[in-house]
Motif scaffolding. Structure first.
Motif, short mmCIF file in Angstrom:
data_model
loop_
_atom_site.label_atom_id
_atom_site.label_comp_id
_atom_site.label_asym_id
_atom_site.label_seq_id
_atom_site.Cartn_x
_atom_site.Cartn_y
_atom_site.Cartn_z
N TYR A 11 35.98 24.54 17.57
CA TYR A 11 35.08 24.84 18.66
C TYR A 11 34.56 26.31 18.77
N THR A 12 33.17 26.39 19.40
CA THR A 12 32.76 27.74 19.52
C THR A 12 32.94 27.96 21.24
N ILE A 13 33.59 29.41 21.12
CA ILE A 13 33.72 29.73 22.47
C ILE A 13 32.55 30.53 23.06
N GLN A 14 32.31 30.31 24.18
CA GLN A 14 31.36 31.37 24.87
C GLN A 14 31.77 31.62 26.33
N ILE A 15 31.01 32.30 26.97
CA ILE A 15 31.50 32.87 28.39
C ILE A 15 30.40 32.79 29.31
N LYS A 16 30.77 32.06 30.44
CA LYS A 16 29.80 32.04 31.57
C LYS A 16 29.88 32.99 32.57
N ASN A 17 28.79 33.67 33.21
CA ASN A 17 28.91 34.46 34.33
C ASN A 17 28.61 33.67 35.47
N LEU A 18 29.71 33.61 36.22
CA LEU A 18 29.55 32.82 37.37
C LEU A 18 29.02 33.42 38.65
N LEU A 19 28.38 34.55 38.54
CA LEU A 19 27.73 35.42 39.43
C LEU A 19 26.23 34.79 39.54
N ASP A 20 25.78 34.61 38.32
CA ASP A 20 24.41 34.43 38.05
C ASP A 20 24.15 33.19 37.41
N ASN A 21 25.18 32.43 37.03
CA ASN A 21 24.97 31.02 36.17
C ASN A 21 24.29 31.51 34.84
N THR A 22 24.57 32.61 34.03
CA THR A 22 23.88 32.84 32.82
C THR A 22 25.03 32.84 31.86
#
Length: 687
Positions: A155-166
């Motif tokens: 799996y490739t891990i990424q991180i989402k900013n839940l304040l601006d959905n980026t």
């Protein structure tokens, strides 16, 4: 069953001499393990073409079965929301779509819905897609997640900013997909895999906004028989590294408020010592087999002194009760136990004023604690189902002893009525006198007898218990007159830890003889006959099927071996193959001559002989990381060369998927429909 005269593929023979302990084996199909080789791909495609030709007459029926299975599923379904750290989390499916949608609501279920992930959008352009490991930061503003678009569980891990959905630019490849946040909301801990063996071996620390090449190794597992993972305690106070093998555990802990400090050893590994830890107030609670507690017991230790000398008994070992797990709440301790094969849920108050079991009255059922991530609550969420009863999610008030059924699995189509079905628990006698449980389900209007078709299923490895569970898919067999039986063979833990110990290592053949004993019992007691008995198993259960058809082929009219682990000896001698070294405590290390000889005695591929075999359907995935595709491919090639019957032998390889098959919920149903069509066709049932 329509018979078509089509010549099956014939794999070329390229003899390979394999020598160990002075023993010489000739493997004519060793060459099939070259995944990128064109001859290999040509052979797999030829087998797929043969499969398609031989099953062409069932395609319309397969389509009908698929539509039937799909029609029972509520397409616009939604999970029961659960609360975590102030938010309600929801998973839902929309009509006509394959993949889940993840969302949440702040504070109240009446609040505005916030989209986290729409996997249907994310899966576009991919033949395979899987999202795992959602981990929310303590401040609720970020979520890490893992994505696999191949099916190889890298799996490739990424991180989402839940304040601006980026999506943050941080990208971490070749991981298990899961990760845990420190309490600073900036630091993430995750697990990397070995590129070749896929063993989870190294824990890294990642700081948001930095390149993964700068990540710091905080722990490396040098022993190639162990894997590692990292997670956060339910109390949210500790980050925990778990080192695990089949027989041994070790943990390391770190205050989640100080992510840059070093992890502290909880208790060093001692071969054969198994334990798991949960944190509550100023103690850790430990489920362990210490002091010969075969069925496990509960101990506790102060958080400032966690070495084994400080462990104290809390709930002692019981000979006939298996302690499987615990759930900790502010005022309650919940114990998941198993007695005589049946799940029990025990509720105790910390002040010892309450101690009772949830009442279950079915003869055979499945019950287990569900999503209980909130700490300060009197509500226990658990799931209940049985062979005749769809799954229910229930909230139970541990103080008032009242329960609320939040959701019962809907079986659509208007035809299902659970009162039309009957379940039983039977007991067959094994060769050594042990009683082997069988969970059975069928329609009440089916007349049991020698002409009744029966599908017998088992797994029997790793202490993994197959509980008697409800399946709406299975109704397509039951409603056409099939009986479905789960054989709780040794190798699982249905009757306690001893049940597992008696089905592994130098006791492994008990698993196979138990299954055969169940088959003979069902025939002798006129639930079916060998002309109408079928067997099914997958992965290690596929090994079971492979061994059984070598040992007792005349008992079955047909079998299905899904992603079967059938070339046991060669695989266990190759420590470059994913997962091999971690399996030594399950199967034995064949570098030891005694284990070599024992594994060779039952390994399905090594024991194919010139005899009659039942009809056989074998499935695999080209990108399977658990059981490499070449094991079933070699097995089928050798069976074709050796068997002397005219029965069907079919190999179907999913060229785009791995161990779990297709990734979409409806694509997976197509595979179920193919397997059922194979069985029903053998019974001349085509409607």
């Amino acid at each position: 069953m329509t018979k078509i005269k089509v010549q099956p593929p014939k794999a070329k023979k390229v003899p390979k001499e394999l020598i160990k302990h002075g023993d010489v084996r000739i493997d004519d199909y060793f060459w099939l393990n070259q995944r990128e080789d064109q001859d290999v791909l040509d052979y797999l495609n030829a087998e797929n073409d043969y499969y398609n030709q031989m099953t062409a007459h069932t395609k319309a029926f397969e389509s009908k079965l698929f539509k039937e299975m799909k029609s029972r599923i509520k397409e616009d379904d939604e999970s029961v929301p659960y609360k975590y750290n102030g938010y309600w989390y929801i998973v839902k499916y929309e009509k006509g779509k394959d993949y889940p949608i993840y969302s949440r609501k702040n504070g109240t279920l009446d609040g505005e819905e916030e989209l986290l992930f729409d996997c249907n959008e994310m899966a576009k352009g991919h033949d395979y897609f899987r999202l795992v490991g959602l981990s929310i930061s303590l401040d609720n503003t970020k979520v890490s997640f893992g994505v696999d678009t191949v099916g190889r569980r890298q799996y490739t891990i990424q991180i989402k900013n839940l304040l601006d959905n980026t999506i943050f630019p941080d990208t971490i490849e070749n991981t298990t997909g899961s990760a845990s946040w420190a309490n600073d909301n900036q630091t993430l801990f995750y697990t990397k895999k070995d590129e070749e063996t896929l063993r989870s071996h190294t824990i890294y620390r990642h700081v948001l906004g930095t390149k993964s090449s700068k990540d710091v190794i905080v722990f490396h597992e040098a022993d190639d028989t162990f894997g590692v993972t990292v997670y956060k305690s339910k109390s949210r106070k500790y980050l925990i590294i778990a080192c695990y093998s089949t027989l041994t555990n070790e943990y390391h802990i770190l205050d989640a408020n100080t992510p840059n400090e070093d992890f502290k050893l909880f208790q060093k590994r001692i071969r054969g010592l198994e334990y798991s830890i949960s944190h509550y107030k100023d103690h850790f609670y430990i489920v362990t087999n210490k002091d010969g507690a075969t069925n496990f017991k509960l101990m506790k230790a102060p958080e400032y002194k966690t070495n084994i000398e400080a462990w104290e008994d809390l709930i002692p070992h019981r000979e006939h009760v298996l302690l499987e797990d615990i759930d900790i709440f502010k005022d309650y301790l919940v114990l998941s136990e198993r007695t005589n094969g049946l799940n029990q849920i025990r509720i105790k108050k910390w002040d010892e004023s309450i101690d009772y079991y949830l009442p279950f009255d079915n003869e055979t059922y499945t019950a287990y604690t569900s999503t209980n991530v909130e700490f300060d609550t009197e509500i226990l969420r658990f799931t209940y189902n049985a062979l005749t009863s769809p799954s229910s999610i229930i909230d139970f008030n541990m103080a008032t002893k009242t329960k609320t059924i939040l959701k019962e699995q809907e079986v659509l189509g208007g035809k299902f009525d659970k009162s039309n079905y009957k379940s039983e628990r039977l007991w067959a006698t094994a060769n050594d006198g042990e009683k082997i449980p069988i969970s059975l389900v069928y329609r009440k209007d089916v007349k049991l007898g020698k002409s009744t078709p029966l599908l017998q299923y088992a797994y029997g490895a790793y202490g993994h218990t197959i509980d008697p569970y409800f399946s709406s898919v299975r109704l397509s067999l039951l409603d056409r007159g099939f009986v479905y039986a789960i054989s709780h063979v040794r190798g699982g833990e249905y009757l306690g830890r001893k049940w597992y110990e008696e089905g592994k290592l130098l006791n492994k053949t008990n698993t196979f003889s138990d299954f055969i004993a169940c088959s003979k019992y069902l025939i002798e007691n006129k639930y079916t006959s060998s002309k109408h008995l079928y067997a099914l198993g997958g992965s290690a259960g596929g090994l079971l099927i492979g061994a059984v058809v070598n040992m007792a082929p005349k008992l079955y009219n047909g079998v299905i071996a899904a992603v079967p682990f059938v070339d046991v000896l060669t695989t266990m001698l190759d420590d470059t193959i994913p997962l091999t070294t971690g399996e030594y405590d399950e199967w034995g290390n064949p570098n030891d001559k005694d284990f070599y000889n024992y594994i060779k005695s039952y390994s399905p591929y090594d024991n194919v002989s010139e005899q009659n075999y039942p009809h056989i359907l074998v499935t695999t995935g080209l990108h399977d990381s658990q059981v490499q595709y070449w094991e079933p491919a070699k097995w089928v090639a050798k069976l074709r060369d050796k068997k002397i019957d005219k029965n069907l032998l079919l190999l179907k390889t999913n060229m785009k998927a791995g161990h779990g098959g297709a990734s979409g919920r409806f694509e997976a149903l197509k595979e179920d429909a193919e397997e059922y069509a194979f069985l029903l066709d053998l019974e001349n049932i085509n409607d």
